[in-house]
Design an enzyme around this catalytic site. Sequence first.
Site, PDB file in Angstrom:
ATOM      1  N   ASP A 252       1.112   0.038   0.902  1.00 43.07           N
ATOM      2  CA  ASP A 252      -0.042   0.815   1.320  1.00 43.07           C
ATOM      3  C   ASP A 252       0.353   1.426   2.664  1.00 43.07           C
ATOM      4  O   ASP A 252       1.325   1.001   3.294  1.00 43.07           O
ATOM      5  CB  ASP A 252      -1.298  -0.075   1.439  1.00 43.07           C
ATOM      6  CG  ASP A 252      -2.574   0.765   1.474  1.00 43.07           C
ATOM      7  OD1 ASP A 252      -2.481   1.997   1.711  1.00 43.07           O
ATOM      8  OD2 ASP A 252      -3.667   0.209   1.271  1.00 43.07           O
TER       9      ASP A 252
HETATM   10  C1  BGC Z   1      -5.513   3.226   1.509  1.00 41.93           C
HETATM   11  C2  BGC Z   1      -4.869   3.624   0.207  1.00 41.93           C
HETATM   12  C3  BGC Z   1      -4.475   5.077   0.247  1.00 41.93           C
HETATM   13  C4  BGC Z   1      -3.546   5.303   1.438  1.00 41.93           C
HETATM   14  C5  BGC Z   1      -3.109   6.750   1.579  1.00 41.93           C
HETATM   15  C6  BGC Z   1      -4.663   3.588   2.714  1.00 41.93           C
HETATM   16  O1  BGC Z   1      -5.360   3.377   3.897  1.00 41.93           O
HETATM   17  O2  BGC Z   1      -5.753   1.834   1.524  1.00 41.93           O
HETATM   18  O3  BGC Z   1      -5.753   3.382  -0.855  1.00 41.93           O
HETATM   19  O4  BGC Z   1      -3.869   5.458  -0.942  1.00 41.93           O
HETATM   20  O5  BGC Z   1      -4.232   4.931   2.639  1.00 41.93           O
HETATM   21  O6  BGC Z   1      -4.170   7.550   1.973  1.00 41.93           O
END
Ligand code: BGC
Length: 756
Positions: A231
Amino acid sequence: MATDVKKLVSEMTLEEKASLCGGDDFWHTKAVERLGIPRFMMSDGPHGLRKQDEEGDHLGVNDSIVAVCFPAACATASSFDTEMIGKMGEAIGDECQAEKLSIVLGPAVNIKRSPLCGRNFEYFSEDPYLAGKMAASYINGVQSKNVGTSIKHFALNNQEYFRMSNNSVASERTIREIYFPAFETAVKESQPWTVMCSYNKINGTYASDNEWLLEKVLREDWGYEGFVMTDWGAVDDRVQGIRAGLELEMPGNTEVNDKKIVEAVKDGSLDEKLVDRACERILRVVYKYYDNKKDNVVFDRDADHEKAVAIAAECGVLLENNGVLPLDASKKIVYIGEYAEAPRYQGGGSSHINASKVTSALDSAKAKGRSVEYVKGFPAQKDEPLDKAELDKALKAAKDADVVVIFAGLPDVIESEGYDRANMNMPEAQNELIKAVAEVNENTVVVLHNGSPVETPWADDVAAILEMYLGGQGVGEATDQLLYGEKNPSGHLAETFPMRVQDNPSYLNFNTDPEICNYAEGVYVGYRYYDKKMMPVRWAFGHGLSYTTFELSNIRVSSDKLTDDTTIKVCVDVKNTGKVTGKEVVQLYVGDLNGTPDRPVKELKGFAKVEVAPGETKTVEMELDARALSYYEESMQDWFAPSGKYELLVGNASDNITLRTEINFETKKVKPMRCDSSLTVGELMANPVTQPIVAEMIEKAQEDSPFGDANEAVGDEMMQAMMRFMPLKSLMSFGMMNEEQMQQLLSAIGAVLGKN
Ligand code: BGC
């Protein structure tokens, strides 16, 4: 011809390989120009594209391209329609091809452990079976267009509170039964091109460093073939990550970590083969996209808007209806609440879409020439005290109307990625207004726009409630179609609405400690808990009404015997006994009848959605295998169901089971038993292998029992209970067995258990 990835990796320098394992910027992987390896682009989703051409961010702050916002997962899960979500995936896959995106970051399949999780609107369900089936279908849809997905957030990320550092502490059984299956099903049935690991720790180890999670479970146990990325910002120890099976670090700024990989290989602490493995896994996905790239795909926003409307109509859940719905357009109707003109249709954060157009219920009513009066009543996006003048206006209009429809819900600020809700309340102004209006007009209908359950203290005072969730940019049109009966509601709840938040099983362990999240309720999540406690809930998992009525009948199984390697088919007839065509969601639950300790009363193991015309009967078919009966037995590190009887329960809601039958299961798996004098008579009697040996011994021992025959003080039941819990060693203390007999018995038990 498919690119030879192994050869490419063999031509890369160590530095090039290390750099490929880190993103270039917010949305791209790195290119290796010397070898012609291109970057590729991913984008948030999953219910539409959040492609950022300009400055990237992961919180939905900066602008993204104009796209189509489909219903969020809270809504799509309520459709219980795997075919429909597959089609939604196909539409998104086409949009990605048109926008030159290789991966859409989703679906998000974390289990709704608490109604308070700020991101529940992005997640499917409290039930792992339903979440897994919906996810797999969505992924197959997207990937059929040669675009990848990134199933997230793996794993045990069920809250926003300290989500980037918190340690999720849970038993392996809880993890395998509740928090893994959505990922497991998706991996086995749809092979997502990528998996996104979560920020948090799992039993003490960050997901991004977790070899058990990423190699053992994901690849060895489930057969995963794609690559794992972090993530955004979830990397911990980059070198350990490479060992653990974490291939890609996102979102860029990885120079320091790239260097660490190079140094670790040079000083011998990291095997270069593991870096090669990571690069091969990444490049296989990169070239899967480029080798099959489609040009000339057009992103037709208007056509996809129509799809979004149709999907939203499949998701709406009719929670209550005394007959006031569908609305009679010739009646005097008033809409109250700003959501009628500005619906809340999506949640905040990384899944936020720059919607191409949004239709409100009021716009749709006008477009169809319906005569509807409108009073704002309360603001859509603020939680502020009720304005007296607005209340007076609303009450006046309500008194004059035949039917009132109040559009209520949660403002954006209450529900978003990044933080959890403090309580399950709707803004007090809305509750007050609904109660006041219901007092002056008995035909009051409430339409809800929210991403997760709310407390509804007025539920018994209103005539109907239609839950539209965050239904995407077409939600207004879909609401109109459902309110007026152009479409028949067919959604069923993918989560329980408890009476109050305090009833939720995670309540005592939710957001109580910044460092540890204790999953103390174990497998009793959602209806598994409310069922076991026989606790009344506002609306049960699986509940959903229709404008017609259905009768389920004639449950039959292809065989009443199931074994480790066979499957059985369960068929049920569905008759539409009402006056309009409608769709029923048939749900199949399984329960253990063998007294196996610590098991939920029933668990969803099959469902089918079927459209039936008035008077017509259709048959649905669902399939069960041994796994559907099993729990995760930690001592065996395996799924296990003891041989015996299991009940199959069928209904159209978890609290409306109308059909029941039993099957017999036979397994060759044997739960290992220790073989020492702490074994109790009860344990030995319960095991068919040891039972005959012990039965004989008991009979003899009872003759020498110091307790004598059963009498008034020591009844038969008490004798039996005492024997059941009596360890063998205590039989010696009571003189019912001597040392030699004990040794003979243990050796006979050992022989049948294969332990000698
Ligand atoms: C989120 C993800 C997301 C990523 C990119 C993170 O903070 O938890 O779900 O895909 O950011 O935006």
